[in-house]
Design a protein around this motif. Sequence first.
Motif, short mmCIF file in Angstrom:
data_model
loop_
_atom_site.label_atom_id
_atom_site.label_comp_id
_atom_site.label_asym_id
_atom_site.label_seq_id
_atom_site.Cartn_x
_atom_site.Cartn_y
_atom_site.Cartn_z
N LEU A 117 41.01 50.97 30.22
CA LEU A 117 42.04 50.08 30.74
C LEU A 117 42.02 50.10 32.27
O LEU A 117 42.88 50.67 32.94
CB LEU A 117 43.41 50.48 30.20
N LYS A 118 40.99 49.45 32.82
CA LYS A 118 40.77 49.49 34.27
C LYS A 118 39.81 48.37 34.66
O LYS A 118 39.11 47.81 33.82
CB LYS A 118 40.18 50.85 34.66
N MET A 119 39.82 48.04 35.94
CA MET A 119 38.89 47.07 36.51
C MET A 119 38.91 47.28 38.02
O MET A 119 39.56 48.20 38.53
CB MET A 119 39.23 45.63 36.13
N ALA A 120 38.19 46.47 38.77
CA ALA A 120 38.19 46.60 40.22
C ALA A 120 38.03 45.24 40.86
O ALA A 120 37.44 44.32 40.29
CB ALA A 120 37.08 47.54 40.69
N PHE A 121 38.59 45.13 42.07
CA PHE A 121 38.45 43.92 42.88
C PHE A 121 37.43 44.17 43.99
O PHE A 121 37.44 45.23 44.63
CB PHE A 121 39.79 43.55 43.52
#
Length: 562
Positions: A536-540
Amino acid sequence: MAINGDFVSKTTIFLVGLIAFISFPAEAAVRKYQFDIQVKNVSRLCHAKPIVTVNGRFPGPTIYAREGDRVIVNVTNHAKYNMSIHWHGLKQYRNGWADGPAYITQCPIKTGNSYAYDLNVTAQRGTLWWHAHILWLRATVYGAIVIMPKQGMPYPFLKPNMEQLVVLGEWWHKDVEEIVKQGNNMGLPPNMSDAHTINGKPGPLFPCSEKHTFAMEVESGKTYLLRIINAALNDELFFAIAGHNMTVVEVDAVYTKPFITQAILIAPGQTTNVLIQANQSPGRYFMVAKPFMDAPIPVDNKTATGIFQYNGIPNTVLPTLPQLPASNDTDFALSYNKKLKSLNSANFPANVPLKVDRKLFYTVGFGKDSCPTCVNGTRILASLNNISFVMPKIGLLQAHYFNISGVFRTDFPDKPPKPFNYTGAPLTANLGTAHGTRLSKIAFNSTVELVLQDTNLLTVESHPFHLHGYNFFVVGTGIGNFDPVKDPAKYNLVDPVERNTVGVPTGGWTAIRFRADNPGVWFMHCHLELHTGWGLKMAFVVEDGKGADQSILPPPKDLPPC
């Protein structure tokens, strides 16, 4: 219930450190700290176990700084685990190399190696914290960051007589990394914690905890500022002190409009500063921390306690317990969060983006993956917009800065691929969840609105989301499905609370806005360690601007190798 000779007034210790700190010169300073990552035997709940610590302390040392300072923390890893430290809430403009999440802005510090985090404390003051950002090591590797205002700049509230750190955490009987490994191998959630703690101590409601009880000695008529941090891995917590009201004056190192409450709600990753007056009958009063959970999810429901003790009162006096909201009191949670508003004064304006360049809508969901070796033939995974994030083997910021191909893609979707009734009847399917290291590319200085929508895939649950490198404004929240036509009309665009970690309510949604003025690669994830581990994660990727002062700084020479 007496506390033996180990009783120490932490207030006095904190005051001594604070007075020494305030005596530093007025100009911006360079403050240096040495963090030695060491394994130490620590005793709690009737037995000892080895834990990973900083400088042998649990919780770890407090970092003191003043707004405008430069802080250099040299971290030397003597433990068997790889290590990285995240300076939670420090924006680090153009300087993602100092942010700390492993494999996002750096590769971890290997055993026997060191890395110096060079931190700029710019346009921030208040309470933040630091913690390990790899595996579940932040179970014991964490501590406070106290940023004092610039010289001559007073607090925008009643000046307290004294200040006190209150760091909430969790404790496991057994080795946390082994517990997580066992859970992952079985495809099941790892065992929940065995206790909650206040400043590393569970309190006298637990066995063998007479000397493991935090006590704060107070003087009648004095006002105290409590700097409260939720360092727990997986639990939102209520906090209260029997017989005493608290006035909330700051969250996540941003001043708020003051309001009075008998209890606060604080999610993992969040900080809250409150004023409390010692204005009750002199006695001994329990301070308590207990989980909030309004979904059918098992939690460690045991209550941690400390003691708020008027001086001169003998330890033989039994403390009184406060009345806390029920553990599933959704109404209290929603009402409390609604009261949080930015101060929005001349000195501390709320610069809410009124025009939005980029609108994002991310669904938060659970699913199941095939796992033939697991107990039920499946393992749980978590996703944003149906993508379960796969951690890379090289720092994403390095890959971006040096144009290394094949590490990540920048096609993270702005909205879910398959719209459905997000909070309707439970769906057990994972809707074909994909796995990947997929990032969202954002133009420099563009304004972003992000709506985080909880879903009923397997179950609804609240989620505290943390965005690295930024503060954001919480412009709206609600229960049920977000309505893109009706709900924005109800946004607070005048004085919404500004923070770095926000809760998405169970079966509901939260809308945030921010200006993408900090170039680099910035992680966004649920701050429940359990959910982060499930994906449950992502990045910009925030692109560079046009000028040299709008581009990522070059990496330091001692950046840990991959």
